[in-house]
Design a protein around this motif. Structure first.
Motif, mmCIF file in Angstrom:
data_model
loop_
_atom_site.group_PDB
_atom_site.id
_atom_site.type_symbol
_atom_site.label_atom_id
_atom_site.label_comp_id
_atom_site.label_asym_id
_atom_site.label_seq_id
_atom_site.Cartn_x
_atom_site.Cartn_y
_atom_site.Cartn_z
ATOM 1 N N MET A 1 0.843 -1.178 0.000
ATOM 2 C CA MET A 1 0.000 0.000 0.000
ATOM 3 C C MET A 1 0.890 1.244 0.000
ATOM 4 O O MET A 1 1.978 1.245 0.560
ATOM 5 C CB MET A 1 -0.911 0.001 1.233
ATOM 6 C CG MET A 1 -1.787 1.233 1.307
ATOM 7 S SD MET A 1 -2.828 1.289 2.758
ATOM 8 C CE MET A 1 -4.169 0.267 2.224
ATOM 9 N N ASN A 2 0.391 2.284 -0.614
ATOM 10 C CA ASN A 2 1.090 3.551 -0.686
ATOM 11 C C ASN A 2 1.372 4.076 0.733
ATOM 12 O O ASN A 2 0.460 4.135 1.557
ATOM 13 C CB ASN A 2 0.219 4.539 -1.468
ATOM 14 C CG ASN A 2 0.860 5.885 -1.662
ATOM 15 O OD1 ASN A 2 1.956 6.148 -1.174
ATOM 16 N ND2 ASN A 2 0.173 6.748 -2.390
ATOM 17 N N PRO A 3 2.627 4.457 1.037
ATOM 18 C CA PRO A 3 2.945 4.906 2.399
ATOM 19 C C PRO A 3 2.174 6.155 2.832
ATOM 20 O O PRO A 3 1.827 6.303 4.008
ATOM 21 C CB PRO A 3 4.444 5.195 2.367
ATOM 22 C CG PRO A 3 4.941 4.784 1.052
ATOM 23 C CD PRO A 3 3.802 4.391 0.198
ATOM 24 N N ILE A 4 1.882 7.034 1.913
ATOM 25 C CA ILE A 4 1.121 8.238 2.253
ATOM 26 C C ILE A 4 -0.306 7.863 2.630
ATOM 27 O O ILE A 4 -0.853 8.355 3.622
ATOM 28 C CB ILE A 4 1.146 9.242 1.079
ATOM 29 C CG1 ILE A 4 2.572 9.721 0.854
ATOM 30 C CG2 ILE A 4 0.209 10.407 1.349
ATOM 31 C CD1 ILE A 4 2.758 10.558 -0.388
ATOM 32 N N ARG A 5 -0.896 6.958 1.872
ATOM 33 C CA ARG A 5 -2.252 6.499 2.191
ATOM 34 C C ARG A 5 -2.267 5.758 3.525
ATOM 35 O O ARG A 5 -3.204 5.896 4.317
ATOM 36 C CB ARG A 5 -2.784 5.598 1.087
ATOM 37 C CG ARG A 5 -4.207 5.148 1.359
ATOM 38 C CD ARG A 5 -4.828 4.463 0.147
ATOM 39 N NE ARG A 5 -6.222 4.218 0.389
ATOM 40 C CZ ARG A 5 -6.717 3.043 0.816
ATOM 41 N NH1 ARG A 5 -5.922 2.031 1.029
ATOM 42 N NH2 ARG A 5 -8.007 2.897 1.014
ATOM 43 N N MET A 6 -1.210 4.996 3.791
ATOM 44 C CA MET A 6 -1.119 4.259 5.053
ATOM 45 C C MET A 6 -1.067 5.231 6.236
ATOM 46 O O MET A 6 -1.752 5.020 7.245
ATOM 47 C CB MET A 6 0.118 3.365 5.057
ATOM 48 C CG MET A 6 0.198 2.474 6.247
ATOM 49 S SD MET A 6 -1.074 1.217 6.317
ATOM 50 C CE MET A 6 -0.352 -0.044 5.315
ATOM 51 N N LYS A 7 -0.293 6.304 6.130
ATOM 52 C CA LYS A 7 -0.211 7.306 7.207
ATOM 53 C C LYS A 7 -1.563 7.979 7.431
ATOM 54 O O LYS A 7 -1.973 8.215 8.569
ATOM 55 C CB LYS A 7 0.847 8.366 6.892
ATOM 56 C CG LYS A 7 2.246 7.872 6.976
ATOM 57 C CD LYS A 7 2.604 7.594 8.404
ATOM 58 C CE LYS A 7 4.026 7.111 8.510
ATOM 59 N NZ LYS A 7 4.337 6.615 9.836
ATOM 60 N N GLU A 43 0.387 -4.690 6.195
ATOM 61 C CA GLU A 43 0.195 -4.311 4.791
ATOM 62 C C GLU A 43 -1.165 -4.740 4.247
ATOM 63 O O GLU A 43 -1.756 -4.060 3.414
ATOM 64 C CB GLU A 43 1.311 -4.919 3.926
ATOM 65 C CG GLU A 43 2.642 -4.220 4.061
ATOM 66 C CD GLU A 43 2.612 -2.802 3.532
ATOM 67 O OE1 GLU A 43 1.966 -2.559 2.495
ATOM 68 O OE2 GLU A 43 3.225 -1.934 4.174
ATOM 69 N N ASP A 44 -1.681 -5.886 4.723
ATOM 70 C CA ASP A 44 -2.977 -6.373 4.229
ATOM 71 C C ASP A 44 -4.152 -5.810 5.038
ATOM 72 O O ASP A 44 -5.296 -6.198 4.810
ATOM 73 C CB ASP A 44 -3.012 -7.899 4.245
ATOM 74 C CG ASP A 44 -2.744 -8.486 5.616
ATOM 75 O OD1 ASP A 44 -2.509 -7.703 6.561
ATOM 76 O OD2 ASP A 44 -2.766 -9.715 5.733
#
Length: 143
Positions: A1-7, A43-44
């Protein structure tokens, strides 16, 4: 997943959990104003480890942790409904000792901060002014 979206997802989950507790949606009396500091999501998006602290002693901390664990399912479904996630993350709550240690380190740094040049140069003047002020307040001293 995109790190920005994850944050963004992490901060939104912390906001939702905090809001649910503050608004009284969590009915467990053991859950009393925890402070959530960070979250680690797999991640999932199946698992989320939430780090928290609170102003309490060890006995209250154990009760708070038990209360958060018992309402983890409710909070997971609440987050899933509000964020429209495909899978609801399974929450595990962990007391954040690192945050407590960082507060202690910051306190030590603040205490050992060097004096500014102005404070060093004018230290003697301020000490003599303090002594003069004390003599003015003494009613026995002749004026």
């Amino acid at each position: 997943m995109n790190p920005i979206r994850m944050k963004k997802l992490e901060s939104e989950i912390i906001r939702l959990i905090s809001t649910a507790i503050l608004e009284g949606k969590v009915k467990d009396p053991r859950v009393f104003l925890p402070s959530f500091h960070r979250i680690e999501i797999s991640e999932d998006l199946k698992y989320a480890k939430v780090y928290f602290t609170a102003l309490c002693n060890n006995n209250e901390r154990k009760k708070l942790t038990q209360g958060l664990v018992s309402c983890a399912g409710f909070l997971s479904s609440l987050v899933g409904k509000n964020l429209h996630l495909h899978t609801n993350p399974k929450f595990s709550f962990v007391w954040d000792n690192n945050y407590i240690k960082s507060l202690e380190v910051n306190r030590l740094i603040d205490e050992s901060a060097p004096k500014t040049l102005f404070e060093e140069l004018h230290r003697e003047e301020s000490e003599t002014e303090d002594e003069d002020d004390d003599s003015d307040l003494d009613p026995k001293s002749p004026s």
